[in-house]
Design an enzyme around this catalytic site. Structure first.
Site, PDB file in Angstrom:
ATOM      1  N   HIS A   1      46.924  38.458  39.002  1.00 19.59           N
ATOM      2  CA  HIS A   1      46.551  37.053  38.907  1.00 19.59           C
ATOM      3  C   HIS A   1      47.686  36.299  38.209  1.00 19.59           C
ATOM      4  O   HIS A   1      48.126  36.689  37.115  1.00 19.59           O
ATOM      5  CB  HIS A   1      45.280  36.896  38.076  1.00 19.59           C
ATOM      6  CG  HIS A   1      44.029  37.289  38.799  1.00 19.59           C
ATOM      7  ND1 HIS A   1      43.893  38.463  39.506  1.00 19.59           N
ATOM      8  CD2 HIS A   1      42.828  36.654  38.899  1.00 19.59           C
ATOM      9  CE1 HIS A   1      42.677  38.524  40.017  1.00 19.59           C
ATOM     10  NE2 HIS A   1      42.002  37.439  39.665  1.00 19.59           N
TER      11      HIS A   1
ATOM     12  N   HIS B   1      40.850  38.873  47.647  1.00 13.83           N
ATOM     13  CA  HIS B   1      40.657  38.401  46.272  1.00 13.83           C
ATOM     14  C   HIS B   1      39.172  38.155  46.060  1.00 13.83           C
ATOM     15  O   HIS B   1      38.671  37.047  46.213  1.00 13.83           O
ATOM     16  CB  HIS B   1      41.465  37.119  46.043  1.00 13.83           C
ATOM     17  CG  HIS B   1      41.496  36.671  44.621  1.00 13.83           C
ATOM     18  ND1 HIS B   1      42.558  35.972  44.086  1.00 13.83           N
ATOM     19  CD2 HIS B   1      40.608  36.793  43.607  1.00 13.83           C
ATOM     20  CE1 HIS B   1      42.319  35.697  42.816  1.00 13.83           C
ATOM     21  NE2 HIS B   1      41.124  36.187  42.512  1.00 13.83           N
TER      22      HIS B   1
ATOM     23  N   ASP C   1      36.811  34.923  45.570  1.00 16.05           N
ATOM     24  CA  ASP C   1      36.960  35.155  44.135  1.00 16.05           C
ATOM     25  C   ASP C   1      35.692  35.745  43.518  1.00 16.05           C
ATOM     26  O   ASP C   1      35.534  36.964  43.442  1.00 16.05           O
ATOM     27  CB  ASP C   1      37.387  33.869  43.438  1.00 16.05           C
ATOM     28  CG  ASP C   1      38.017  34.110  42.064  1.00 16.05           C
ATOM     29  OD1 ASP C   1      38.182  35.286  41.684  1.00 16.05           O
ATOM     30  OD2 ASP C   1      38.361  33.137  41.383  1.00 16.05           O
ATOM     31  N   ASP C   2      34.789  34.898  43.032  1.00 12.04           N
ATOM     32  CA  ASP C   2      33.526  35.337  42.415  1.00 12.04           C
ATOM     33  C   ASP C   2      32.401  34.527  43.049  1.00 12.04           C
ATOM     34  O   ASP C   2      31.871  33.585  42.440  1.00 12.04           O
ATOM     35  CB  ASP C   2      33.558  35.108  40.899  1.00 12.04           C
ATOM     36  CG  ASP C   2      34.660  35.897  40.222  1.00 12.04           C
ATOM     37  OD1 ASP C   2      34.452  37.089  39.946  1.00 12.04           O
ATOM     38  OD2 ASP C   2      35.728  35.315  39.964  1.00 12.04           O
TER      39      ASP C   2
ATOM     40  N   HIS D   1      36.233  39.680  43.267  1.00 17.47           N
ATOM     41  CA  HIS D   1      35.822  40.563  42.175  1.00 17.47           C
ATOM     42  C   HIS D   1      34.402  41.028  42.480  1.00 17.47           C
ATOM     43  O   HIS D   1      33.478  40.217  42.498  1.00 17.47           O
ATOM     44  CB  HIS D   1      35.872  39.815  40.848  1.00 17.47           C
ATOM     45  CG  HIS D   1      37.249  39.330  40.495  1.00 17.47           C
ATOM     46  ND1 HIS D   1      38.116  40.062  39.719  1.00 17.47           N
ATOM     47  CD2 HIS D   1      37.908  38.193  40.839  1.00 17.47           C
ATOM     48  CE1 HIS D   1      39.258  39.401  39.583  1.00 17.47           C
ATOM     49  NE2 HIS D   1      39.154  38.259  40.254  1.00 17.47           N
TER      50      HIS D   1
ATOM     51  N   GLU E   1      47.123  30.435  38.192  1.00 18.85           N
ATOM     52  CA  GLU E   1      45.791  29.846  38.308  1.00 18.85           C
ATOM     53  C   GLU E   1      45.710  28.718  37.287  1.00 18.85           C
ATOM     54  O   GLU E   1      45.840  27.547  37.618  1.00 18.85           O
ATOM     55  CB  GLU E   1      44.706  30.887  38.066  1.00 18.85           C
ATOM     56  CG  GLU E   1      43.291  30.328  38.177  1.00 18.85           C
ATOM     57  CD  GLU E   1      42.214  31.361  37.820  1.00 18.85           C
ATOM     58  OE1 GLU E   1      41.033  31.076  38.117  1.00 18.85           O
ATOM     59  OE2 GLU E   1      42.526  32.421  37.246  1.00 18.85           O
TER      60      GLU E   1
END
EC number: 3.5.4.2
Length: 350
Positions: free
Chosen positions: A209, A19, A290-291, A21, A212
């Protein structure tokens, strides 16, 4: 962060990241460099003071108030990516950071709609990422896969069209799976059944997703309507024993992102995540970043944050990593290599 002895152990573990991006690994220094190279106008400092410098932008990234607040800056960042070389630079920088953190295999999301809407071709995006993947395998022995994501805040028809364009790469294996990302609330999974059921019929891997910001019903809907094999974030299973049991029975992997969940105010602290409950009840999950450029932590930072919050044992970490490896979408030979590496780490730190 985590105790010195555990830190070395956690760093040594052969990690799988599921996961991440890839556009979310765009560090501010590279963002400003690419903006200058491509003559892209970022918001003027008098309009948004965050863009006055690398430091002010990093400081703004520590003050996100919601998923949508983050996405505003996320899509501005994407605007500087224009050429295949830009996408290659972005991905290779991430792979280097990931390898330093002990990542053996990465399965990364990318968002073609955010680029084709700016006039950047799908082929340009993929060719840049593929070049970086080849370099990362040669330079770091880090294997990777691409997961093409539908942006759920855009009309479902746009997502279906993007998926259709990606089908040849999914069939060839250049892209490994289909994902669903972006603003969750108000964009339930069932809006996207057409491409996901087509992907299932063609034998493509699928993830989405869910759970969340939205409640557990989005997780149940993703499982039952999209027939996904993984769920991204997925922190809401404790709201429904029935859905939790269904995830366990169907062997669905949850890709958790601890620091992201704190930064976006999904939980107040890492200790509020259901890590212990998932371990005790047999929910399989991986730990991911994630980011990372926006949330201030790559994968090892997330491992350490979980250790600080839950004081997990080495056998518990072995379970997490083993499930991560087995839940990956690489080939069996690669999985065997990583399992062997895991067993060597466990023997070394026993």
């Amino acid at each position: 962060m985590c105790k010195e002895s555990m830190h070395e152990f956690l760093k040594a573990l052969p990690k799988c990241e599921h996961h991440m991006h890839i556009e979310g690994s765009l560090e501010p220094d590279l963002l400003f460099t690419l903006a200058k190279r491509n003559n892209i106008a970022l918001p003027a400092p008098e309009v948004d003071a965050s863009f006055a410098s690398v430091d002010t932008l990093l400081a703004r990234y520590r003050r996100f108030t919601s998923l949508d607040d983050f996405l505003h800056y996320y899509f501005i960042g994407m605007s500087v990516l224009v050429t295949a070389a830009d996408f290659e630079s972005l991905a290779y920088a991430y792979f280097g950071r990931a390898a330093a953190d002990g990542v053996a295999h990465a399965e990364v999301f990318f968002d073609p709609q955010a680029h084709t809407s700016r006039g950047v071709s799908y082929a340009t995006v993929v060719s840049g990422f593929r070049a970086a993947q080849a370099r990362a395998t040669a330079d770091f022995n880090l294997t990777s896969e691409l997961i093409v994501c539908i942006l759920r805040h855009l009309p479902p028809a746009d997502g279906a069209a993007m998926y259709a364009a990606a089908v040849p790469d999914l069939e060839s294996g250049a892209v490994k799976g289909l994902g669903l990302s972006s603003t969750e609330l108000g964009n339930p999974p069932a809006l996207f059944t057409e491409p996901f059921l087509d992907a299932e019929a063609r034998g493509f891997h699928r993830t989405a997703h869910a759970g969340e910001e939205a409640d557990v019903s989005y997780m149940a809907e993703a499982l039952r309507e999209l027939h996904i094999q993984r769920v991204d974030h997925g922190i809401k299973l404790t709201q429904s024993p029935e859905v939790l049991a269904e995830f366990v029975a169907r062997d669905v992997l949850v890709t958790m992102c601890p620091l992201s969940n704190v930064e976006l105010r999904c939980v107040k602290r890492v200790a509020d995540l259901p890590i212990r409950t998932y371990l005790d009840r047999g929910v399989k999950f991986s730990i991911n970043s994630d980011d990372p450029a926006y949330f201030g932590g790559y994968i090892l930072d997330n491992y350490c944050a979980v250790q600080d919050a839950f004081d997990l044992s080495k056998p518990e970490w072995e379970t997490i990593v083993r499930n991560s490896i087995n839940g990956s979408w690489c080939g069996d030979d690669r999985k065997k290599e990583m399992i062997s590496a895991l067993e060597q780490v466990m023997a070394k730190f026993s």
